[in-house]
Design an enzyme around this catalytic site. Structure first.
Site, short mmCIF file in Angstrom:
data_model
loop_
_atom_site.label_atom_id
_atom_site.label_comp_id
_atom_site.label_asym_id
_atom_site.label_seq_id
_atom_site.Cartn_x
_atom_site.Cartn_y
_atom_site.Cartn_z
N ASN A 15 10.74 -1.35 19.17
CA ASN A 15 11.75 -0.11 19.45
C ASN A 15 11.01 1.05 19.87
OD1 ASN A 15 10.66 0.55 17.05
ND2 ASN A 15 12.34 0.53 15.75
N ARG A 64 8.17 11.08 12.29
CA ARG A 64 8.53 11.27 10.81
C ARG A 64 8.47 12.51 10.23
NH1 ARG A 64 9.76 6.75 11.52
NH2 ARG A 64 8.99 4.85 10.43
N GLN A 104 14.62 9.91 3.15
CA GLN A 104 15.95 9.40 3.80
C GLN A 104 16.70 8.43 2.84
OE1 GLN A 104 14.41 9.46 8.30
NE2 GLN A 104 14.86 7.68 7.65
N HIS A 162 18.74 8.80 11.10
CA HIS A 162 17.54 8.00 12.12
C HIS A 162 17.83 6.89 12.58
CE1 HIS A 162 13.25 6.42 10.88
NE2 HIS A 162 13.51 6.21 11.92
P1 NAD Z 1 1.22 3.46 18.03
O1 NAD Z 1 0.60 2.56 17.01
O2 NAD Z 1 1.41 2.57 19.55
O3 NAD Z 1 0.96 4.97 18.41
C1 NAD Z 1 0.38 5.63 17.41
C2 NAD Z 1 -0.60 6.75 18.02
O4 NAD Z 1 -0.81 7.63 17.09
C3 NAD Z 1 -1.69 6.29 18.36
O5 NAD Z 1 -2.38 6.32 19.75
C4 NAD Z 1 -2.91 6.75 17.46
O6 NAD Z 1 -4.18 6.93 18.18
C5 NAD Z 1 -2.39 7.75 17.22
N1 NAD Z 1 -2.77 8.89 15.83
C6 NAD Z 1 -2.64 8.27 14.72
N2 NAD Z 1 -3.06 9.25 14.05
C7 NAD Z 1 -3.43 10.18 14.62
C8 NAD Z 1 -3.73 11.56 14.53
N3 NAD Z 1 -4.26 11.81 13.05
N4 NAD Z 1 -3.93 12.63 15.42
C9 NAD Z 1 -3.51 12.26 16.67
N5 NAD Z 1 -2.87 10.93 16.95
C10 NAD Z 1 -3.00 10.03 16.14
O7 NAD Z 1 2.67 3.46 17.54
P2 NAD Z 1 4.08 3.69 18.19
O8 NAD Z 1 4.97 2.42 18.59
O9 NAD Z 1 3.96 4.64 19.31
O10 NAD Z 1 4.82 4.48 16.93
C11 NAD Z 1 4.47 5.66 16.49
C12 NAD Z 1 5.30 6.14 15.29
O11 NAD Z 1 6.63 6.38 15.69
C13 NAD Z 1 5.57 5.18 14.12
O12 NAD Z 1 4.48 4.85 13.38
C14 NAD Z 1 6.44 5.66 13.57
O13 NAD Z 1 6.23 6.70 12.41
C15 NAD Z 1 7.52 6.25 14.38
N6 NAD Z 1 8.87 5.69 15.10
C16 NAD Z 1 9.85 5.91 14.71
C17 NAD Z 1 10.95 5.44 15.04
C18 NAD Z 1 12.54 6.00 15.13
O14 NAD Z 1 13.51 5.13 15.12
N7 NAD Z 1 12.66 7.12 15.20
C19 NAD Z 1 10.74 3.88 15.76
C20 NAD Z 1 9.54 3.69 15.80
C21 NAD Z 1 8.39 4.26 15.62
#
Ligand code: NAD
Length: 421
Positions: free
Chosen positions: A171, A310, A339, A358
């Site tokens: 997603n 988050r 949540q 959400h």
């Molecule tokens: P991803 O793993 O592709 O990307 C995460 C990125 O965060 C990576 O590039 C990583 O290097 C970076 N990162 C981690 N720790 C960090 C820090 N301390 N400082 C800076 N950058 C940091 O994941 P994604 O698919 O892009 O998803 C990211 C987040 O989005 C998920 O973990 C989740 O919490 C959230 N999400 C929300 C929904 C929603 O419905 N709202 C859906 C999917 C994901």
């Protein structure tokens, strides 16, 4: 009548045991959000959803051996059961699906001690803190039907040898689209203007536009340019904005060049430099509460924050205060902590907010992918086949796969966000 729990009627009485080739007689406890208040199945607007077989980086979309659901149907609520019942029961497993997840008498608590697999969704998280994990003696797999496994205490899961997996990329593009909608909605003052037209029955142009701007020419930045953050940058480029990012892992030089990106080496430096700040990192000890009063005070007056990552990345009351003080221009997002949030959560009523429940990662289009991915992971798990590396967060007592790249764990400390506040 709304159903909040559905159990296998023909529960497999087969003893739970391991074999070298496959796992039999497993109990799968699945926590999903409640059915629509208007009843299930709902009325669908469209007859189908596009079939996405590959993601932008070449990763293939989930490819289970079969599916027993119709893509585009509501799968993420209790009666949708992620389309898993036929598959599980045909293979001798037991399925309990419930939305009743809080308190000692909840169905989740009652079923947890005998569950081999827990499936949960970030939208309606079944928090798996150390206490719950200590009572889940049979638990082998904590599977997130979606992306983001912060609701699991990863340190406790590692100590218990529980595999944690999620449906990476399922997603990500859905969330990126939603983020762009929220950026435009806030900057252009869409929601208040819509209310003038519909609820207040007015034609109050001046009231609508007194807080409405174009994004063109603005500085737009993301904290974390992973799958979602990078997609947001790409989608925003045609608006002729100046793009910025901060990530603990820098993007390849050719991507920075293609998007004309400015890299910042700290969240503070990024926050100072943008009009729109969008958050896209996972929640873990290094990102918990990263948006706080100090960071907010460094942001430009009238800057906007979008948070579809988050809720606990931000200090709840600092966000509300900055809006009330007139410093932040607006805050929109779909993620809260806990949540569901209580009725008096300040983000429900703070000024210039564009909050929703959400939902960004659970469009009907996204549900088809994460339901298929959940099934793919279960097929591998039952057959003792490896789960795709890109789906793994933790395995064998340590962070693994995508989890080793995006999460941190502090040994002996609970993961932030893993227990109900
Ligand atoms: P991803 O793993 O592709 O990307 C995460 C990125 O965060 C990576 O590039 C990583 O290097 C970076 N990162 C981690 N720790 C960090 C820090 N301390 N400082 C800076 N950058 C940091 O994941 P994604 O698919 O892009 O998803 C990211 C987040 O989005 C998920 O973990 C989740 O919490 C959230 N999400 C929300 C929904 C929603 O419905 N709202 C859906 C999917 C994901």
């Amino acid at each position: 009548m709304l159903r909040n729990t559905v159990k296998s009627t023909a529960t497999s009485a087969a003893a739970r045991h391991f074999s070298s080739t496959s796992r039999k007689g497993m109990k799968v406890l699945c926590v999903l959000y409640p059915d629509p208040v208007d009843g299930f199945p709902p009325h669908y607007l469209r007859e189908s959803v596009p079939d996405i077989s590959k993601y932008p980086d070449g990763q293939t979309a989930p490819n289970p051996k079969a599916i027993d659901f119709t893509p585009g149907h509501l799968l993420g609520s209790v009666s949708g059961e992620l389309g898993l019942r036929k598959f599980l029961e045909a293979n001798g497993h037991e399925l309990v699906v419930t939305s009743d997840k809080e308190g000692p008498n909840s169905v989740f608590e009652q079923e947890l001690p005998t569950a081999d697999v827990v499936i949960s969704q970030p939208f309606w998280p079944a928090y798996l803190d150390a206490d719950r994990i200590s009572r889940a003696k049979n638990l082998k797999l904590a599977l997130t039907a979606g992306i983001g496994s912060d609701h699991v205490d990863l340190d406790a899961a590692n100590k218990a040898g529980i595999t944690v997996a999620e449906v990476t990329y399922s997603n990500s593009n859905s969330v990126a689209e939603h983020t762009v909608m929220m950026i435009l909605g806030l900057v252009r003052n869409y929601i208040p203007s819509h209310k003038w037209a519909t609820e207040k029955r007015g034609w109050n142009i001046a009231d609508c536009v007194a807080q409405s701007y174009d994004v063109e020419g603005m500085d737009v930045g993301v904290i974390a340019a992973g799958r979602i953050g990078l997609r947001v940058l790409r989608l925003m480029k045609p608006f002729d904005v100046n793009l910025h990012y901060y990530d603990s892992r820098r993007l390849p030089a050719e991507v920075e060049k293609e998007l004309n990106l400015t890299y910042h080496d700290s969240p503070q430096d990024l926050a100072r430099s943008v009009d729109v700040l969008s958050l896209h990192c996972p929640l873990h000890p290094k990102t918990h509460n990263m948006v706080n009063a100090e960071l907010l005070s460094q942001m430009r007056k009238g800057a906007y924050i979008i948070n579809t990552a988050r809720g606990a990345l931000c200090v709840r009351d600092d966000i509300a205060k900055s809006l009330e003080d007139g410093h932040l221009g607006g805050y929109a997002g779909d993620v809260w902590y806990p949540q569901p949030p209580p009725a008096d959560h300040p983000w429900r009523t703070m000024p210039r907010n564009g909050m929703t429940p959400h939902i960004s990662g659970t469009s009907l289009s996204a549900q088809a992918r994460y339901a298929a991915g959940t099934r793919e992971i279960l097929e591998n798990f039952f057959n003792n086949d490896p789960i795709r590396d890109v789906y793994l967060i933790a395995q064998g007592g340590q962070l693994a796969g995508v989890g080793a790249k995006s999460y941190t764990v502090e040994k002996g400390k609970a993961s932030p966000g893993s227990h109900k506040a």
